[in-house]
Write an enzyme that holds these catalytic residues in place. Sequence first.
Site, PDB file in Angstrom:
ATOM      1  N   GLY A   1     -22.226  57.026  -7.336  1.00 57.69           N
ATOM      2  CA  GLY A   1     -20.776  57.003  -7.537  1.00 57.69           C
ATOM      3  C   GLY A   1     -20.323  55.587  -7.814  1.00 57.69           C
TER       4      GLY A   1
ATOM      5  CD  GLN B   1     -17.599  50.556  -5.776  1.00 57.30           C
ATOM      6  OE1 GLN B   1     -17.543  51.710  -6.189  1.00 57.30           O
ATOM      7  NE2 GLN B   1     -18.620  50.113  -5.077  1.00 57.30           N
TER       8      GLN B   1
ATOM      9  CB  CYS C   1     -20.988  50.469  -0.444  1.00 51.38           C
ATOM     10  SG  CYS C   1     -19.584  50.073  -1.503  1.00 51.38           S
ATOM     11  CG  LEU C   2     -23.587  50.929  -6.148  1.00 52.79           C
ATOM     12  CD1 LEU C   2     -23.255  51.478  -7.528  1.00 52.79           C
ATOM     13  CD2 LEU C   2     -25.086  50.641  -6.042  1.00 52.79           C
TER      14      LEU C   2
ATOM     15  CG  HIS D   1     -18.396  55.955  -0.475  1.00 50.53           C
ATOM     16  ND1 HIS D   1     -19.191  55.339   0.466  1.00 50.53           N
ATOM     17  CD2 HIS D   1     -18.254  55.045  -1.468  1.00 50.53           C
ATOM     18  CE1 HIS D   1     -19.496  54.116   0.074  1.00 50.53           C
ATOM     19  NE2 HIS D   1     -18.942  53.910  -1.117  1.00 50.53           N
ATOM     20  CD  GLU D   2     -17.747  56.245  -5.184  1.00 53.45           C
ATOM     21  OE1 GLU D   2     -17.059  55.229  -5.422  1.00 53.45           O
ATOM     22  OE2 GLU D   2     -18.927  56.177  -4.812  1.00 53.45           O
TER      23      GLU D   2
ATOM     24  CG  HIS E   1     -14.675  52.273  -3.170  1.00 54.28           C
ATOM     25  ND1 HIS E   1     -14.850  51.003  -2.683  1.00 54.28           N
ATOM     26  CD2 HIS E   1     -15.917  52.839  -3.186  1.00 54.28           C
ATOM     27  CE1 HIS E   1     -16.144  50.808  -2.411  1.00 54.28           C
ATOM     28  NE2 HIS E   1     -16.815  51.915  -2.704  1.00 54.28           N
TER      29      HIS E   1
HETATM   30  O1  K1U Z   1     -19.323  53.624  -4.228  1.00 55.45           O
HETATM   31  C1  K1U Z   1     -20.421  53.099  -4.282  1.00 55.45           C
HETATM   32  O2  K1U Z   1     -20.562  51.948  -3.948  1.00 55.45           O
HETATM   33  C2  K1U Z   1     -21.622  53.887  -4.738  1.00 55.45           C
HETATM   34  C3  K1U Z   1     -22.426  54.454  -3.589  1.00 55.45           C
HETATM   35  C4  K1U Z   1     -21.942  55.870  -3.325  1.00 55.45           C
HETATM   36  C5  K1U Z   1     -22.347  56.499  -2.042  1.00 55.45           C
HETATM   37  C6  K1U Z   1     -23.601  56.411  -1.507  1.00 55.45           C
HETATM   38  C7  K1U Z   1     -23.930  57.053  -0.326  1.00 55.45           C
HETATM   39  C8  K1U Z   1     -23.004  57.807   0.308  1.00 55.45           C
HETATM   40  C9  K1U Z   1     -21.737  57.887  -0.208  1.00 55.45           C
HETATM   41  C10 K1U Z   1     -21.417  57.262  -1.384  1.00 55.45           C
HETATM   42  C11 K1U Z   1     -23.898  54.443  -3.996  1.00 55.45           C
HETATM   43  O3  K1U Z   1     -24.265  55.043  -4.943  1.00 55.45           O
HETATM   44  S1  K1U Z   1     -24.999  53.514  -3.034  1.00 55.45           S
HETATM   45  C12 K1U Z   1     -26.594  53.855  -3.783  1.00 55.45           C
HETATM   46  C13 K1U Z   1     -27.144  55.198  -3.450  1.00 55.45           C
HETATM   47  O4  K1U Z   1     -26.676  55.844  -2.532  1.00 55.45           O
HETATM   48  C14 K1U Z   1     -28.258  55.772  -4.245  1.00 55.45           C
HETATM   49  C15 K1U Z   1     -28.910  55.043  -5.194  1.00 55.45           C
HETATM   50  C16 K1U Z   1     -29.943  55.603  -5.916  1.00 55.45           C
HETATM   51  C17 K1U Z   1     -30.333  56.884  -5.682  1.00 55.45           C
HETATM   52  C18 K1U Z   1     -29.693  57.617  -4.728  1.00 55.45           C
HETATM   53  C19 K1U Z   1     -28.647  57.065  -4.000  1.00 55.45           C
HETATM   54 ZN    ZN Z   2     -18.821  52.129  -2.272  1.00 53.98          ZN
END
Ligand code: K1U
Ligand code: ZN
Length: 172
Positions: free
Chosen positions: A45, A50, A94-95, A136-137, A140
């Site tokens: 997401g 972001q 979270c990225l 989560h999004e 944000h």
């Molecule tokens: O919003 C963001 O920063 C993105 C975030 C979203 C998220 C992750 C986990 C739970 C809720 C929301 C991410 O994508 S973090 C990376 C991640 O979870 C992932 C990366 C590669 C493969 C699978 C998952």
């Molecule tokens: Zn996030």
Amino acid sequence: MKRSILIHPDPRLKKICTPVDDLSDALRTLADDMLETMYDAPGIGLAAPQVGVLERLIVLDCVKEEGAAPRPMAMFNPKVVAASDETNVYDEGCLSIPEQYGEVTRPAEVEVTWIDRDGKAQKQVFDGLWATCVQHEIDHLNGKLFIDYLKPLRRQMITRKMQKLKRELARG
Ligand code: K1U
Ligand code: ZN
């Protein structure tokens, strides 16, 4: 075009974003750029703040199975209109807070309304990882990060790590 992702702490990640009123080509391009940035990261997401844009737009694709068809979604003005009493705990990342994780409890099922890239109103129920991710999004867009659900000490520790990471990145 890939965009750069802001790292916490950044004041833009704490702002309440503005609703989108007219769907322009610029906003559709932003949605495409955000999907490209999300897949490249990789993530499941991404929200417009972001990438430094304070408008109510999120993208997501929670299909994780090898070989499964991708399911990119772009949502303008997403809103949770109903939530289950049943909850789920997920070790969220979270990225904007790289390599840090924490358990967050959220409704297991949510009904969400949004405007799609063609300007059409949509409504759908999400569960599992999709429900966690869409909440989560949307957080944000309201200036809320997953670390805001954690105990103050853990949140402070993560913030300090991120400040150190940003100093290192700035030094190059
Ligand atoms: O919003 C963001 O920063 C993105 C975030 C979203 C998220 C992750 C986990 C739970 C809720 C929301 C991410 O994508 S973090 C990376 C991640 O979870 C992932 C990366 C590669 C493969 C699978 C998952
Ligand atoms: Zn996030």
